[in-house]
Scaffold this active site. Structure first.
Site, mmCIF file in Angstrom:
data_model
loop_
_atom_site.group_PDB
_atom_site.id
_atom_site.type_symbol
_atom_site.label_atom_id
_atom_site.label_comp_id
_atom_site.label_asym_id
_atom_site.label_seq_id
_atom_site.Cartn_x
_atom_site.Cartn_y
_atom_site.Cartn_z
ATOM 1 N N CYS A 113 0.828 -1.219 0.000
ATOM 2 C CA CYS A 113 0.000 0.000 0.000
ATOM 3 C C CYS A 113 0.854 1.259 0.000
ATOM 4 C CB CYS A 113 -0.916 0.004 1.212
ATOM 5 S SG CYS A 113 -1.916 -1.468 1.330
ATOM 6 N N HIS A 254 -2.846 6.843 3.221
ATOM 7 C CA HIS A 254 -3.388 5.603 2.651
ATOM 8 C C HIS A 254 -4.687 5.292 3.377
ATOM 9 C CE1 HIS A 254 -4.112 1.588 1.530
ATOM 10 N NE2 HIS A 254 -3.630 1.042 2.621
ATOM 11 N N ASN A 284 -10.298 -0.027 1.042
ATOM 12 C CA ASN A 284 -8.836 0.007 0.923
ATOM 13 C C ASN A 284 -8.443 -0.458 -0.486
ATOM 14 O OD1 ASN A 284 -6.096 -0.516 1.020
ATOM 15 N ND2 ASN A 284 -6.142 -1.501 3.023
HETATM 16 O O1 UT7 Z 1 -3.670 -1.550 3.732
HETATM 17 C C1 UT7 Z 1 -2.821 -2.391 4.441
HETATM 18 C C2 UT7 Z 1 -2.866 -2.140 5.816
HETATM 19 N N1 UT7 Z 1 -3.997 -2.781 6.458
HETATM 20 C C3 UT7 Z 1 -4.496 -2.215 7.522
HETATM 21 O O2 UT7 Z 1 -4.076 -1.148 7.871
HETATM 22 C C4 UT7 Z 1 -5.535 -2.937 8.342
HETATM 23 C C5 UT7 Z 1 -5.214 -2.766 9.805
HETATM 24 N N2 UT7 Z 1 -6.143 -3.425 10.673
HETATM 25 C C6 UT7 Z 1 -7.413 -3.003 10.852
HETATM 26 O O3 UT7 Z 1 -7.825 -2.052 10.217
HETATM 27 C C7 UT7 Z 1 -8.257 -3.663 11.890
HETATM 28 O O4 UT7 Z 1 -7.453 -4.468 12.709
HETATM 29 C C8 UT7 Z 1 -9.423 -4.525 11.304
HETATM 30 C C9 UT7 Z 1 -10.448 -3.627 10.651
HETATM 31 C C10 UT7 Z 1 -8.863 -5.492 10.270
HETATM 32 C C11 UT7 Z 1 -10.112 -5.299 12.398
HETATM 33 O O5 UT7 Z 1 -10.647 -4.426 13.370
HETATM 34 P P1 UT7 Z 1 -10.368 -4.698 14.915
HETATM 35 O O6 UT7 Z 1 -11.166 -3.730 15.678
HETATM 36 O O7 UT7 Z 1 -8.884 -4.683 15.096
HETATM 37 O O8 UT7 Z 1 -10.980 -6.113 15.101
HETATM 38 P P2 UT7 Z 1 -10.267 -7.391 15.716
HETATM 39 O O9 UT7 Z 1 -9.337 -7.983 14.705
HETATM 40 O O10 UT7 Z 1 -9.709 -6.988 17.026
HETATM 41 O O11 UT7 Z 1 -11.509 -8.341 15.898
HETATM 42 C C12 UT7 Z 1 -12.528 -8.040 16.818
HETATM 43 C C13 UT7 Z 1 -13.648 -9.048 16.609
HETATM 44 C C14 UT7 Z 1 -13.175 -10.498 16.413
HETATM 45 O O12 UT7 Z 1 -14.087 -11.346 17.093
HETATM 46 P P3 UT7 Z 1 -13.611 -12.086 18.427
HETATM 47 O O13 UT7 Z 1 -12.423 -12.902 18.031
HETATM 48 O O14 UT7 Z 1 -13.269 -10.968 19.377
HETATM 49 O O15 UT7 Z 1 -14.818 -12.863 18.791
HETATM 50 C C15 UT7 Z 1 -13.333 -10.713 14.929
HETATM 51 O O16 UT7 Z 1 -13.612 -12.055 14.589
HETATM 52 O O17 UT7 Z 1 -14.364 -8.697 15.420
HETATM 53 C C16 UT7 Z 1 -14.540 -9.874 14.632
HETATM 54 N N3 UT7 Z 1 -14.626 -9.490 13.230
HETATM 55 C C17 UT7 Z 1 -15.787 -9.216 12.643
HETATM 56 N N4 UT7 Z 1 -17.050 -9.185 13.087
HETATM 57 C C18 UT7 Z 1 -18.018 -8.835 12.229
HETATM 58 C C19 UT7 Z 1 -13.607 -9.363 12.349
HETATM 59 N N5 UT7 Z 1 -14.118 -8.999 11.155
HETATM 60 C C20 UT7 Z 1 -15.448 -8.908 11.322
HETATM 61 C C21 UT7 Z 1 -16.494 -8.559 10.451
HETATM 62 N N6 UT7 Z 1 -17.759 -8.533 10.948
HETATM 63 N N7 UT7 Z 1 -16.300 -8.239 9.159
#
Ligand code: UT7
Length: 327
Positions: A113, A254, A284
């Site tokens: 990215c 980004h 993204n």
């Molecule tokens: O461009 C390249 C760079 N990429 C990035 O910058 C991405 C960086 N990361 C992020 O933006 C975030 O970490 C995410 C958007 C990917 C995830 O958000 P988060 O608040 O960090 O969520 P998490 O990974 O801490 O997950 C929290 C919960 C999990 O459930 P459990 O394990 O706590 O029960 C996930 O399974 O949210 C769950 N989850 C979802 N729930 C509903 C993850 N994706 C989803 C979804 N819908 N789409």
């Protein structure tokens, strides 16, 4: 002499996938996606297209605005993690053919990215070296082609599009141009964002797990990295030129997650309206996200000649980088 962005263009595919559409296929909600990322929809490449087709269309817009013809292009640089072919030929060579830019060299760069940020810096330095006058820099992605549609952790995050810039030698003494770049990497985090199979480490064969040929990400790790390095980038770009945040008209980051930018804004006490965000519409788009944002800003007439802006990138590699630009 400086190296300035003389024209910018973009191409966005027509097809839209809304959060509601994704709720029908994976266990997610519009509320979760919006509150965790800021994303409402993403655009998807047409079935008959590949990345070079979108890249070519974006390039034509940039060339028209810059008033630079195909035969005047000296070099074409394409940044993409979703090129038409795995490895070779380069997508830049396909764009060169499409444009009929017969005098131009062409190569791809792979910086995730951060690719467009790297591309601008490479173009600037090639121009300042004296051998090149007009360089086409493109960030183009068809991420929906490598999305794992069964993985709710990633499938809600990505979209397709292309953005292009003509970087040209500027002999006026107006100080306009790409003033400085910071390009960095943290290879130790490579495994946090990758497409595992299809290269020399895990060649594709009959045993390949299909998910390994698609994008995978450790979201939490990348999130922490992103907040940390954006802070570093803003500080180092300001410091080198003895600037304060008030001197910068816009920061164009980004577009990976609105919450990353909110966290940077809170940590650094920078108002949110200093950051230009359009992730809501496009999700993204990796290397395309910064030129898509710049293109939109130009179309909305948000940028005036002489404005100081910053572009920021972070992503697969892991890489990060930024450019300070006098528009
Ligand atoms: O461009 C390249 C760079 N990429 C990035 O910058 C991405 C960086 N990361 C992020 O933006 C975030 O970490 C995410 C958007 C990917 C995830 O958000 P988060 O608040 O960090 O969520 P998490 O990974 O801490 O997950 C929290 C919960 C999990 O459930 P459990 O394990 O706590 O029960 C996930 O399974 O949210 C769950 N989850 C979802 N729930 C509903 C993850 N994706 C989803 C979804 N819908 N789409």
């Amino acid at each position: 002499m400086t190296a300035e962005i003389r024209g910018i263009g973009a191409f966005i595919p027509e097809k839209v996938i809304t959060n509601e559409d994704l709720c029908k296929t994976v266990d997610t909600t519009d509320e979760w996606i919006k509150s965790h990322t800021g994303i409402e929809k993403r655009h998807m490449i047409a079935d008959e297209d590949a990345t070079s087709d979108m890249a070519t269309r974006a390039a034509r817009v940039a060339m028209e605005r810059a008033q630079v013809d195909a035969e005047e292009l000296d070099m074409i640089i394409v940044s993409s993690v979703t090129g038409d072919y795995p490895g070779f030929p380069s997508t830049a060579c396909l764009v060169q053919k499409n444009l009929g830019a017969e005098q131009a060299g062409a190569f791809d760069i792979l910086a995730g990215c951060t690719g467009f940020i790297y591309g601008l810096s490479i173009a600037k330095n090639m121009i300042l070296g004296g051998d090149f006058k007009h360089i086409l820099v493109i960030g183009a992605e068809s991420l929906t082609r490598i999305t794992n549609w069964d993985d709710r952790n990633t499938c809600v995050l990505f979209g397709d599009g292309a953005g292009a810039a003509i970087v040209s030698a500027n002999n006026h003494v107006d100080g306009r141009g790409i003033l400085q770049s910071v390009l960095k990497a943290e290879g130790a985090g490579a495994e946090y964002l990758m497409r595992k199979a299809g290269g020399s480490r895990h060649p594709l064969n009959a045993e390949t797990n299909i998910a390994d040929n698609l994008l995978s990400m450790n979201g939490r790790r990348v999130y922490g990295f992103a907040v940390r390095v954006n802070t570093i980038l803003i500080n180092s770009l300001l410091k080198k030129h003895n600037l304060r945040i008030g001197d910068i008209k816009y920061i164009v980051p980004h577009q990976a997650n609105e919450r990353i930018i909110q966290a940077v804004s809170e940590r650094m006490n920078i108002p949110m309206d200093k950051f230009y965000l359009n992730i809501r519409e496009y999700a993204n788009t990796s290397a395309a996200s910064v030129p898509l944002a710049l293109n939109e800003m130009v179309e909305k007439k948000l940028l005036n000649k002489g404005d100081l802006i910053m572009t920021l990138g972070f992503g697969a590699g892991l890489t990060y980088g930024g450019n300070l630009i006098r528009w």
